[in-house]
Design a protein around this motif. Structure first.
Motif, mmCIF file in Angstrom:
data_model
loop_
_atom_site.group_PDB
_atom_site.id
_atom_site.type_symbol
_atom_site.label_atom_id
_atom_site.label_comp_id
_atom_site.label_asym_id
_atom_site.label_seq_id
_atom_site.Cartn_x
_atom_site.Cartn_y
_atom_site.Cartn_z
ATOM 1 N N ALA A 87 0.905 6.880 1.878
ATOM 2 C CA ALA A 87 1.275 7.986 2.760
ATOM 3 C C ALA A 87 1.398 7.518 4.205
ATOM 4 N N ALA A 88 0.515 6.606 4.613
ATOM 5 C CA ALA A 88 0.548 6.114 5.990
ATOM 6 C C ALA A 88 1.813 5.312 6.254
ATOM 7 N N VAL A 89 2.240 4.529 5.270
ATOM 8 C CA VAL A 89 3.492 3.778 5.423
ATOM 9 C C VAL A 89 4.659 4.740 5.577
ATOM 10 N N ARG A 90 4.642 5.797 4.784
ATOM 11 C CA ARG A 90 5.708 6.801 4.853
ATOM 12 C C ARG A 90 5.732 7.504 6.202
ATOM 13 N N ASP A 91 4.562 7.861 6.719
ATOM 14 C CA ASP A 91 4.487 8.692 7.926
ATOM 15 C C ASP A 91 4.487 7.899 9.234
ATOM 16 N N ALA A 92 3.890 6.700 9.226
ATOM 17 C CA ALA A 92 3.704 5.957 10.474
ATOM 18 C C ALA A 92 4.623 4.752 10.618
ATOM 19 N N SER A 93 5.238 4.292 9.536
ATOM 20 C CA SER A 93 6.148 3.140 9.550
ATOM 21 C C SER A 93 5.560 1.938 10.299
ATOM 22 N N PRO A 94 4.425 1.416 9.833
ATOM 23 C CA PRO A 94 3.839 0.250 10.505
ATOM 24 C C PRO A 94 4.663 -1.006 10.284
ATOM 25 N N ASP A 95 4.448 -1.985 11.139
ATOM 26 C CA ASP A 95 5.102 -3.285 10.977
ATOM 27 C C ASP A 95 4.279 -4.204 10.085
ATOM 28 N N VAL A 96 2.955 -4.108 10.226
ATOM 29 C CA VAL A 96 2.025 -4.973 9.501
ATOM 30 C C VAL A 96 0.903 -4.130 8.917
ATOM 31 N N ALA A 97 0.540 -4.425 7.675
ATOM 32 C CA ALA A 97 -0.634 -3.805 7.057
ATOM 33 C C ALA A 97 -1.700 -4.874 6.871
ATOM 34 N N VAL A 98 -2.910 -4.602 7.369
ATOM 35 C CA VAL A 98 -4.061 -5.484 7.160
ATOM 36 C C VAL A 98 -4.857 -4.889 6.008
ATOM 37 N N VAL A 99 -4.944 -5.613 4.899
ATOM 38 C CA VAL A 99 -5.374 -5.039 3.622
ATOM 39 C C VAL A 99 -6.574 -5.773 3.035
ATOM 40 N N ASP A 100 -7.574 -5.002 2.604
ATOM 41 C CA ASP A 100 -8.664 -5.542 1.792
ATOM 42 C C ASP A 100 -8.275 -5.382 0.332
ATOM 43 N N LEU A 101 -8.708 -6.295 -0.521
ATOM 44 C CA LEU A 101 -8.351 -6.208 -1.934
ATOM 45 C C LEU A 101 -9.324 -5.362 -2.741
ATOM 46 N N SER A 102 -10.561 -5.242 -2.271
ATOM 47 C CA SER A 102 -11.585 -4.501 -3.015
ATOM 48 C C SER A 102 -11.638 -3.067 -2.510
ATOM 49 N N LEU A 103 -10.932 -2.191 -3.203
ATOM 50 C CA LEU A 103 -10.864 -0.790 -2.810
ATOM 51 C C LEU A 103 -11.400 0.082 -3.937
ATOM 52 N N ARG A 104 -11.766 1.285 -3.585
ATOM 53 C CA ARG A 104 -12.123 2.257 -4.609
ATOM 54 C C ARG A 104 -10.834 2.739 -5.276
ATOM 55 N N GLY A 105 -10.826 2.845 -6.594
ATOM 56 C CA GLY A 105 -9.604 3.245 -7.284
ATOM 57 C C GLY A 105 -8.678 2.059 -7.459
ATOM 58 N N ALA A 106 -7.408 2.249 -7.168
ATOM 59 C CA ALA A 106 -6.432 1.169 -7.310
ATOM 60 C C ALA A 106 -6.780 0.015 -6.381
ATOM 61 N N SER A 107 -6.519 -1.198 -6.834
ATOM 62 C CA SER A 107 -6.856 -2.382 -6.044
ATOM 63 C C SER A 107 -5.944 -2.531 -4.839
ATOM 64 N N GLY A 108 -6.361 -3.415 -3.937
ATOM 65 C CA GLY A 108 -5.517 -3.715 -2.795
ATOM 66 C C GLY A 108 -4.212 -4.362 -3.209
ATOM 67 N N ILE A 109 -4.230 -5.108 -4.302
ATOM 68 C CA ILE A 109 -3.000 -5.725 -4.790
ATOM 69 C C ILE A 109 -2.001 -4.658 -5.209
ATOM 70 N N GLU A 110 -2.478 -3.648 -5.910
ATOM 71 C CA GLU A 110 -1.599 -2.545 -6.294
ATOM 72 C C GLU A 110 -1.127 -1.786 -5.060
ATOM 73 N N ALA A 111 -2.011 -1.627 -4.084
ATOM 74 C CA ALA A 111 -1.629 -0.955 -2.837
ATOM 75 C C ALA A 111 -0.505 -1.707 -2.144
ATOM 76 N N ILE A 112 -0.586 -3.042 -2.130
ATOM 77 C CA ILE A 112 0.471 -3.847 -1.527
ATOM 78 C C ILE A 112 1.805 -3.586 -2.224
#
Length: 215
Positions: free
Chosen positions: A41-66
């Motif tokens: 949702a943040a990518v859709r609404d804020a259109s960032p240039d860079v995402a700083v991502v952790d891989l260990s997330l609750r629910g779907a992994s950071g890899i899936e988020a990427i």
């Protein structure tokens, strides 16, 4: 101004990153997320240039988020900041579309330099990550004995994240010639794809902390 999204399920970590990033004159945090859905949702609404991502997330992994974020915004650059330095995690993150991968033991300045590098399209790995890839590789051939000087230089630039157009300009070649060189390199090294070349490059010292953070 580089616009940054922070994806980490620990608020205190995001707060620390925000203070560090917002103190820089050329970058700012425009959104935060604690899971893959919020990140999408943040990518859709804020259109960032860079995402700083952790891989260990609750629910779907950071890899899936990427993967999901990049399906929404293919031009997004992703820097992974993770406690995991194993080759399997690194491999999957790059396959999902990450441009850089640092472990959380990296120095704050290294993270800032990495954000700038991935924003410019350059591949970044911290030294421990490059070592993990090198240790996991079973390839033992000597690159310098198999490649011509020009082939070696094309490979070095390619695994450093330079585009075909940039390599062609730097080496005064046509883009078609650069593509042909890369094809020949893959054949000689028996590398099925570009990621296989990255493994070989890490093993033979072409991808190091020094050359990734030198700019």
């Amino acid at each position: 101004m580089t616009r940054i999204l922070l994806l980490d399920d620990h608020a205190i970590v995001r707060s620390g990153y925000r203070r560090l990033i917002d103190a820089e004159p050329d970058m700012c945090v425009v959104a935060e997320a604690e899971d893959a859905d919020q990140a999408y949702a943040a990518v859709r609404d804020a259109s960032p240039d860079v995402a700083v991502v952790d891989l260990s997330l609750r629910g779907a992994s950071g890899i899936e988020a990427i993967r999901r974020m990049m399906s929404r915004q293919p031009t997004l650059k992703v820097l992974v900041m993770s406690m995991h330095d194993g080759a399997n995690f690194v491999t999957q993150a790059f396959r999902a579309g990450a441009t850089g991968y640092l472990t959380k033991c990296s120095e704050p300045q290294q993270m800032l330099d990495a954000v700038r590098s991935v924003s410019a399209g350059r591949r970044v790995m911290s030294a421990d990550v490059a070592q993990a890839l090198a240790s996991a590789s079973l390839e033992s051939k000597d690159l310098t004995s198999q490649l011509t000087t020009r082939e070696f230089e094309v490979l070095r630039l390619a695994v450093s994240g330079e585009s075909t157009a940039t390599i062609a300009e730097r080496m005064h070649l046509s883009q078609k010639t650069v593509i042909n060189y890369l094809s020949m390199v893959r054949q000689k090294l028996e590398a099925e794809n570009d990621f296989s070349l990255l493994h070989l490059a890490a093993r033979h010292g072409l991808v190091t902390l020094e050359n990734q953070f030198s700019e």
